[in-house]
Write a protein that holds these residues in place. Sequence first.
Motif, PDB file in Angstrom:
ATOM      1  N   PHE A  87     138.376  38.242  47.584  1.00  0.00           N
ATOM      2  CA  PHE A  87     137.866  37.888  46.268  1.00  0.00           C
ATOM      3  C   PHE A  87     136.346  37.756  46.317  1.00  0.00           C
ATOM      4  CE2 PHE A  87     142.177  36.100  46.668  1.00  0.00           C
ATOM      5  CZ  PHE A  87     142.810  36.818  45.658  1.00  0.00           C
ATOM      6  N   LEU A  88     135.736  37.659  45.147  1.00  0.00           N
ATOM      7  CA  LEU A  88     134.275  37.692  45.080  1.00  0.00           C
ATOM      8  C   LEU A  88     133.619  36.454  45.677  1.00  0.00           C
ATOM      9  CD1 LEU A  88     133.897  39.223  41.500  1.00  0.00           C
ATOM     10  CD2 LEU A  88     133.172  40.303  43.643  1.00  0.00           C
ATOM     11  N   VAL A  89     134.210  35.281  45.448  1.00  0.00           N
ATOM     12  CA  VAL A  89     133.587  34.020  45.884  1.00  0.00           C
ATOM     13  C   VAL A  89     134.637  33.128  46.548  1.00  0.00           C
ATOM     14  CG1 VAL A  89     132.332  31.951  45.169  1.00  0.00           C
ATOM     15  CG2 VAL A  89     131.893  34.127  43.997  1.00  0.00           C
ATOM     16  N   SER A 116     139.078  33.699  41.185  1.00  0.00           N
ATOM     17  CA  SER A 116     138.264  32.922  40.248  1.00  0.00           C
ATOM     18  C   SER A 116     138.132  33.679  38.937  1.00  0.00           C
ATOM     19  CB  SER A 116     136.869  32.671  40.836  1.00  0.00           C
ATOM     20  OG  SER A 116     136.097  33.875  40.827  1.00  0.00           O
ATOM     21  N   LEU A 117     137.467  33.022  38.000  1.00  0.00           N
ATOM     22  CA  LEU A 117     137.138  33.648  36.721  1.00  0.00           C
ATOM     23  C   LEU A 117     136.485  35.008  36.918  1.00  0.00           C
ATOM     24  CD1 LEU A 117     136.486  33.668  33.626  1.00  0.00           C
ATOM     25  CD2 LEU A 117     134.454  32.303  34.177  1.00  0.00           C
ATOM     26  N   ALA A 118     135.574  35.113  37.877  1.00  0.00           N
ATOM     27  CA  ALA A 118     134.849  36.366  38.107  1.00  0.00           C
ATOM     28  C   ALA A 118     135.793  37.490  38.502  1.00  0.00           C
ATOM     29  CB  ALA A 118     133.784  36.161  39.186  1.00  0.00           C
ATOM     30  N   LEU A 145     137.024  28.087  38.995  1.00  0.00           N
ATOM     31  CA  LEU A 145     135.572  28.041  38.849  1.00  0.00           C
ATOM     32  C   LEU A 145     134.893  27.504  40.119  1.00  0.00           C
ATOM     33  CD1 LEU A 145     133.869  29.021  36.501  1.00  0.00           C
ATOM     34  CD2 LEU A 145     133.706  26.687  35.656  1.00  0.00           C
ATOM     35  N   GLY A 146     135.560  27.662  41.248  1.00  0.00           N
ATOM     36  CA  GLY A 146     134.949  27.302  42.529  1.00  0.00           C
ATOM     37  C   GLY A 146     135.164  25.859  42.932  1.00  0.00           C
ATOM     38  N   LYS A 147     134.847  25.572  44.194  1.00  0.00           N
ATOM     39  CA  LYS A 147     135.080  24.233  44.737  1.00  0.00           C
ATOM     40  C   LYS A 147     133.839  23.357  44.695  1.00  0.00           C
ATOM     41  CE  LYS A 147     134.166  25.093  49.691  1.00  0.00           C
ATOM     42  NZ  LYS A 147     133.543  26.418  49.563  1.00  0.00           N
ATOM     43  N   ASP A 148     132.666  23.938  44.426  1.00  0.00           N
ATOM     44  CA  ASP A 148     131.443  23.150  44.361  1.00  0.00           C
ATOM     45  C   ASP A 148     130.434  23.852  43.450  1.00  0.00           C
ATOM     46  OD1 ASP A 148     130.221  25.207  45.905  1.00  0.00           O
ATOM     47  OD2 ASP A 148     130.745  24.196  47.774  1.00  0.00           O
ATOM     48  N   MET A 149     129.262  23.251  43.302  1.00  0.00           N
ATOM     49  CA  MET A 149     128.265  23.775  42.373  1.00  0.00           C
ATOM     50  C   MET A 149     127.776  25.165  42.762  1.00  0.00           C
ATOM     51  SD  MET A 149     125.962  20.383  41.529  1.00  0.00           S
ATOM     52  CE  MET A 149     124.806  21.328  40.553  1.00  0.00           C
ATOM     53  N   LYS A 150     127.638  25.410  44.060  1.00  0.00           N
ATOM     54  CA  LYS A 150     127.139  26.714  44.504  1.00  0.00           C
ATOM     55  C   LYS A 150     128.152  27.816  44.193  1.00  0.00           C
ATOM     56  CE  LYS A 150     123.935  25.217  48.120  1.00  0.00           C
ATOM     57  NZ  LYS A 150     123.571  25.310  49.555  1.00  0.00           N
ATOM     58  N   GLU A 151     129.418  27.548  44.480  1.00  0.00           N
ATOM     59  CA  GLU A 151     130.433  28.546  44.156  1.00  0.00           C
ATOM     60  C   GLU A 151     130.515  28.767  42.649  1.00  0.00           C
ATOM     61  OE1 GLU A 151     133.569  28.366  47.902  1.00  0.00           O
ATOM     62  OE2 GLU A 151     134.288  27.984  45.867  1.00  0.00           O
ATOM     63  N   ARG A 152     130.419  27.686  41.896  1.00  0.00           N
ATOM     64  CA  ARG A 152     130.461  27.802  40.432  1.00  0.00           C
ATOM     65  C   ARG A 152     129.337  28.704  39.940  1.00  0.00           C
ATOM     66  NH1 ARG A 152     131.949  24.201  35.893  1.00  0.00           N
ATOM     67  NH2 ARG A 152     130.547  24.635  34.159  1.00  0.00           N
ATOM     68  N   ALA A 153     128.134  28.515  40.471  1.00  0.00           N
ATOM     69  CA  ALA A 153     126.990  29.329  40.051  1.00  0.00           C
ATOM     70  C   ALA A 153     127.222  30.804  40.365  1.00  0.00           C
ATOM     71  CB  ALA A 153     125.715  28.831  40.729  1.00  0.00           C
ATOM     72  N   MET A 154     127.744  31.106  41.557  1.00  0.00           N
ATOM     73  CA  MET A 154     128.003  32.491  41.933  1.00  0.00           C
ATOM     74  C   MET A 154     129.101  33.105  41.069  1.00  0.00           C
ATOM     75  SD  MET A 154     125.802  33.092  44.269  1.00  0.00           S
ATOM     76  CE  MET A 154     126.364  34.664  44.909  1.00  0.00           C
ATOM     77  N   ILE A 155     130.146  32.327  40.813  1.00  0.00           N
ATOM     78  CA  ILE A 155     131.245  32.827  39.975  1.00  0.00           C
ATOM     79  C   ILE A 155     130.746  33.152  38.576  1.00  0.00           C
ATOM     80  CG2 ILE A 155     133.377  32.111  38.802  1.00  0.00           C
ATOM     81  CD1 ILE A 155     134.022  30.556  41.465  1.00  0.00           C
ATOM     82  N   ILE A 156     129.952  32.252  38.000  1.00  0.00           N
ATOM     83  CA  ILE A 156     129.423  32.501  36.659  1.00  0.00           C
ATOM     84  C   ILE A 156     128.481  33.705  36.667  1.00  0.00           C
ATOM     85  CG2 ILE A 156     127.960  31.562  34.827  1.00  0.00           C
ATOM     86  CD1 ILE A 156     129.187  28.815  35.426  1.00  0.00           C
ATOM     87  N   MET A 157     127.682  33.848  37.717  1.00  0.00           N
ATOM     88  CA  MET A 157     126.787  35.003  37.823  1.00  0.00           C
ATOM     89  C   MET A 157     127.570  36.315  37.812  1.00  0.00           C
ATOM     90  SD  MET A 157     123.976  35.867  40.782  1.00  0.00           S
ATOM     91  CE  MET A 157     125.181  36.322  42.032  1.00  0.00           C
ATOM     92  N   TYR A 214     129.224  45.020  42.771  1.00  0.00           N
ATOM     93  CA  TYR A 214     130.461  44.360  43.194  1.00  0.00           C
ATOM     94  C   TYR A 214     131.005  44.964  44.492  1.00  0.00           C
ATOM     95  CZ  TYR A 214     130.423  42.132  38.620  1.00  0.00           C
ATOM     96  OH  TYR A 214     130.064  41.392  37.516  1.00  0.00           O
ATOM     97  N   GLU A 215     130.827  46.257  44.668  1.00  0.00           N
ATOM     98  CA  GLU A 215     131.233  46.898  45.922  1.00  0.00           C
ATOM     99  C   GLU A 215     130.477  46.282  47.101  1.00  0.00           C
ATOM    100  OE1 GLU A 215     133.065  49.913  48.442  1.00  0.00           O
ATOM    101  OE2 GLU A 215     133.517  49.214  46.424  1.00  0.00           O
ATOM    102  N   LYS A 216     129.189  46.072  46.928  1.00  0.00           N
ATOM    103  CA  LYS A 216     128.359  45.489  47.986  1.00  0.00           C
ATOM    104  C   LYS A 216     128.821  44.080  48.335  1.00  0.00           C
ATOM    105  CE  LYS A 216     123.527  44.527  49.176  1.00  0.00           C
ATOM    106  NZ  LYS A 216     122.115  44.601  48.684  1.00  0.00           N
ATOM    107  N   VAL A 217     129.144  43.286  47.317  1.00  0.00           N
ATOM    108  CA  VAL A 217     129.613  41.911  47.561  1.00  0.00           C
ATOM    109  C   VAL A 217     130.903  41.926  48.371  1.00  0.00           C
ATOM    110  CG1 VAL A 217     130.496  39.808  46.484  1.00  0.00           C
ATOM    111  CG2 VAL A 217     128.531  40.976  45.479  1.00  0.00           C
ATOM    112  N   LEU A 218     131.891  42.691  47.908  1.00  0.00           N
ATOM    113  CA  LEU A 218     133.195  42.709  48.565  1.00  0.00           C
ATOM    114  C   LEU A 218     133.114  43.294  49.973  1.00  0.00           C
ATOM    115  CD1 LEU A 218     135.303  43.839  45.489  1.00  0.00           C
ATOM    116  CD2 LEU A 218     135.498  41.625  46.643  1.00  0.00           C
TER     117      LEU A 218
END
Length: 221
Positions: free
Chosen positions: A146-148, A153-155, A81-93, A135-139
């Motif tokens: 990976f996405l984040v 991650s979960l995502a 679920l990421g290493k900090d709050m920002k990564e967590r937010a992106m992963i959940i998104m 998702y293509e745009k992100v990668l």
Amino acid sequence: MANKPILHYFDGRGRMESIRWLLAAAGVEFEEQIFETKEQLDKLRATVLPFQQVPLVEIDGMKLVQCRAILHYIAEKHNLLGKDMKERAMIIMYSEGAMDLMELLMMYPFLKGEEQKQKFTEMDNKAKNRYFPAYEKVLKGHGQNFLVGNRMSLADVQLIEAILTVEENIPDALSGFPSLQAFKTRMSNVPTIKKFLAPGSKRKPPPDAKSIESIIKIFRG
């Protein structure tokens, strides 16, 4: 050694399948207690289901319901679920986007006739024109595996589940998405995921007519 998580659900995918995927990706062995009748489900509702709904997962001394709560707990426990709050937010998104797509996929086998045709058209359109392009745009944009945060991650786990489920119904779904094709290959070769995709694992097969009839009988009586 800690007790294995116990998953309470019917013998099929549904909302529990993403939980199976995540536990498997994290390398966590789990047990399942399958209910096969409405009476067995009603007993759970009367005793341990605060909102009268499954999935139910017994883990670390808790009886957890609500799919997102279960997924987030497992993901955080196993550093997905990421290493900090920002990564967590992106992963959940990104996770929520994959869950939105999975909602379409879960309902599709239970429909018939014109309603199923309409759902297929919606599923095909949204996969190819809304979710996969995002998702293509992100990668492609960050060029990482990976996405984040360039770590699984979960995502990522939810996205590979969604991709493979879409492809069961739309084999050419990734045509035109080279970054997602590469992502699919990478994720399918993560050792724990490769094991889950192999024959004999606890991954559930796509629902067929017999299993759909059984599930409907459990929930509608």
